[in-house]
Design a protein around this motif. Sequence first.
Motif, PDB file in Angstrom:
ATOM      1  N   THR A  27      26.172 -13.678  16.296  1.00 31.24           N
ATOM      2  CA  THR A  27      27.008 -12.660  15.750  1.00 31.24           C
ATOM      3  C   THR A  27      26.318 -11.435  14.821  1.00 31.24           C
ATOM      4  O   THR A  27      26.811 -10.546  14.417  1.00 31.24           O
ATOM      5  N   GLY A  28      25.021 -12.028  14.191  1.00 32.45           N
ATOM      6  CA  GLY A  28      24.280 -11.303  13.502  1.00 32.45           C
ATOM      7  C   GLY A  28      24.698 -11.397  12.071  1.00 32.45           C
ATOM      8  O   GLY A  28      24.030 -10.744  11.262  1.00 32.45           O
ATOM      9  N   ALA A  29      25.598 -12.215  11.880  1.00 31.65           N
ATOM     10  CA  ALA A  29      26.253 -12.464  10.586  1.00 31.65           C
ATOM     11  C   ALA A  29      25.255 -13.553   9.785  1.00 31.65           C
ATOM     12  O   ALA A  29      24.627 -14.451  10.247  1.00 31.65           O
ATOM     13  N   THR A  30      25.120 -13.534   8.568  1.00 28.71           N
ATOM     14  CA  THR A  30      24.670 -14.297   7.623  1.00 28.71           C
ATOM     15  C   THR A  30      25.504 -15.521   7.329  1.00 28.71           C
ATOM     16  O   THR A  30      26.902 -15.037   7.100  1.00 28.71           O
ATOM     17  N   VAL A  31      25.194 -16.728   7.658  1.00 22.87           N
ATOM     18  CA  VAL A  31      26.258 -17.783   7.373  1.00 22.87           C
ATOM     19  C   VAL A  31      25.424 -18.906   6.480  1.00 22.87           C
ATOM     20  O   VAL A  31      24.361 -19.186   6.985  1.00 22.87           O
ATOM     21  N   GLY A 102      26.943  -8.324   9.929  1.00 20.44           N
ATOM     22  CA  GLY A 102      26.889  -8.692  11.562  1.00 20.44           C
ATOM     23  C   GLY A 102      28.516  -8.486  11.865  1.00 20.44           C
ATOM     24  O   GLY A 102      29.184  -7.816  11.241  1.00 20.44           O
ATOM     25  N   ASP A 103      28.825  -9.218  13.054  1.00 21.09           N
ATOM     26  CA  ASP A 103      30.256  -9.208  13.524  1.00 21.09           C
ATOM     27  C   ASP A 103      30.884 -10.478  12.766  1.00 21.09           C
ATOM     28  O   ASP A 103      31.045 -11.511  13.325  1.00 21.09           O
ATOM     29  N   GLU A 104      31.352  -9.987  11.442  1.00 20.63           N
ATOM     30  CA  GLU A 104      31.968 -10.993  10.686  1.00 20.63           C
ATOM     31  C   GLU A 104      33.167 -11.593  11.031  1.00 20.63           C
ATOM     32  O   GLU A 104      33.127 -13.025  11.151  1.00 20.63           O
ATOM     33  N   ALA A 105      33.846 -10.910  12.023  1.00 22.34           N
ATOM     34  CA  ALA A 105      35.340 -11.391  12.409  1.00 22.34           C
ATOM     35  C   ALA A 105      35.008 -12.474  13.414  1.00 22.34           C
ATOM     36  O   ALA A 105      35.444 -13.590  13.326  1.00 22.34           O
ATOM     37  N   ALA A 106      34.082 -12.592  14.132  1.00 23.00           N
ATOM     38  CA  ALA A 106      33.548 -13.076  15.310  1.00 23.00           C
ATOM     39  C   ALA A 106      32.881 -14.640  14.609  1.00 23.00           C
ATOM     40  O   ALA A 106      33.208 -15.713  14.968  1.00 23.00           O
ATOM     41  N   VAL A 108      33.632 -15.474  11.518  1.00 24.06           N
ATOM     42  CA  VAL A 108      34.717 -16.420  10.794  1.00 24.06           C
ATOM     43  C   VAL A 108      35.281 -17.220  11.672  1.00 24.06           C
ATOM     44  O   VAL A 108      35.676 -18.409  11.469  1.00 24.06           O
ATOM     45  N   GLU A 109      35.743 -16.761  12.946  1.00 26.57           N
ATOM     46  CA  GLU A 109      36.363 -17.207  13.758  1.00 26.57           C
ATOM     47  C   GLU A 109      35.886 -18.581  14.339  1.00 26.57           C
ATOM     48  O   GLU A 109      36.398 -19.867  14.528  1.00 26.57           O
ATOM     49  N   ARG A 110      34.448 -18.583  14.488  1.00 27.15           N
ATOM     50  CA  ARG A 110      33.748 -19.858  14.885  1.00 27.15           C
ATOM     51  C   ARG A 110      33.831 -20.766  14.011  1.00 27.15           C
ATOM     52  O   ARG A 110      33.722 -21.914  14.074  1.00 27.15           O
ATOM     53  N   ILE A 111      33.302 -20.192  12.618  1.00 24.18           N
ATOM     54  CA  ILE A 111      33.375 -21.195  11.471  1.00 24.18           C
ATOM     55  C   ILE A 111      34.475 -21.822  11.063  1.00 24.18           C
ATOM     56  O   ILE A 111      34.674 -22.964  10.817  1.00 24.18           O
ATOM     57  N   GLU A 112      35.812 -21.271  11.192  1.00 25.14           N
ATOM     58  CA  GLU A 112      36.893 -21.666  10.971  1.00 25.14           C
ATOM     59  C   GLU A 112      37.429 -22.894  11.830  1.00 25.14           C
ATOM     60  O   GLU A 112      38.132 -23.570  11.391  1.00 25.14           O
ATOM     61  N   ASP A 113      36.830 -22.970  13.008  1.00 21.15           N
ATOM     62  CA  ASP A 113      36.845 -23.879  13.809  1.00 21.15           C
ATOM     63  C   ASP A 113      36.451 -25.245  13.247  1.00 21.15           C
ATOM     64  O   ASP A 113      36.722 -26.623  13.712  1.00 21.15           O
ATOM     65  N   LEU A 114      35.412 -25.287  12.287  1.00 16.47           N
ATOM     66  CA  LEU A 114      34.790 -26.334  11.731  1.00 16.47           C
ATOM     67  C   LEU A 114      35.285 -26.861  10.514  1.00 16.47           C
ATOM     68  O   LEU A 114      34.990 -27.876  10.058  1.00 16.47           O
ATOM     69  N   VAL A 115      36.228 -26.104  10.057  1.00 12.42           N
ATOM     70  CA  VAL A 115      36.739 -26.319   8.569  1.00 12.42           C
ATOM     71  C   VAL A 115      38.268 -26.390   8.641  1.00 12.42           C
ATOM     72  O   VAL A 115      38.845 -25.668   9.326  1.00 12.42           O
ATOM     73  N   ASP A 116      38.562 -27.578   8.107  1.00 19.35           N
ATOM     74  CA  ASP A 116      40.253 -27.684   7.728  1.00 19.35           C
ATOM     75  C   ASP A 116      40.527 -26.729   6.735  1.00 19.35           C
ATOM     76  O   ASP A 116      39.955 -27.047   5.451  1.00 19.35           O
TER      77      ASP A 116
END
Length: 162
Positions: A27-31, A102-106, A108-116
Amino acid sequence: MRLIEGRIEVVDVDALLETIADVSDDTGATVQAFDADYVVDREHLARAVELADRAIERGENVARDRAVEILLYAAGRRQIDDALEMGLSEGEHRAVVLVDGGDEAAAVERIEDLVDPEPTLGTYDRAAVRAFFDVTDAELRTVEGDLADLVRERVALLPVVK
């Protein structure tokens, strides 16, 4: 900057880091993931991002990776090994995951899958924060403000300490 708050179960730290790296690469995002017990508030991380970016722009960064430079500023440390305590280890944690650029929305969507999802900001562990940032009773009595103010000050003073 987007912050994803919640609980995360870390079975294998290396696997989590690989997943985060994949999200960042794709995504080019910093995480960057933090143990929420050490993050006093949103401003704590926002200031760390601002100062890390300034260090990178000036060529004064310690880390080659922007996410690691942000971690260093959030921790108020210049040594990566010391700053890693703010990250996630094996086990269940209250977490804050920072996603920026980067593509923050993409991302975030993928990281949200890891977090309750669960609110974590503003509910830090006072004792852990005081120990990590070396805040004494005397210092708390002497300064205006509270523990969160002192932590944000440690973040802001890191460039001076270098």
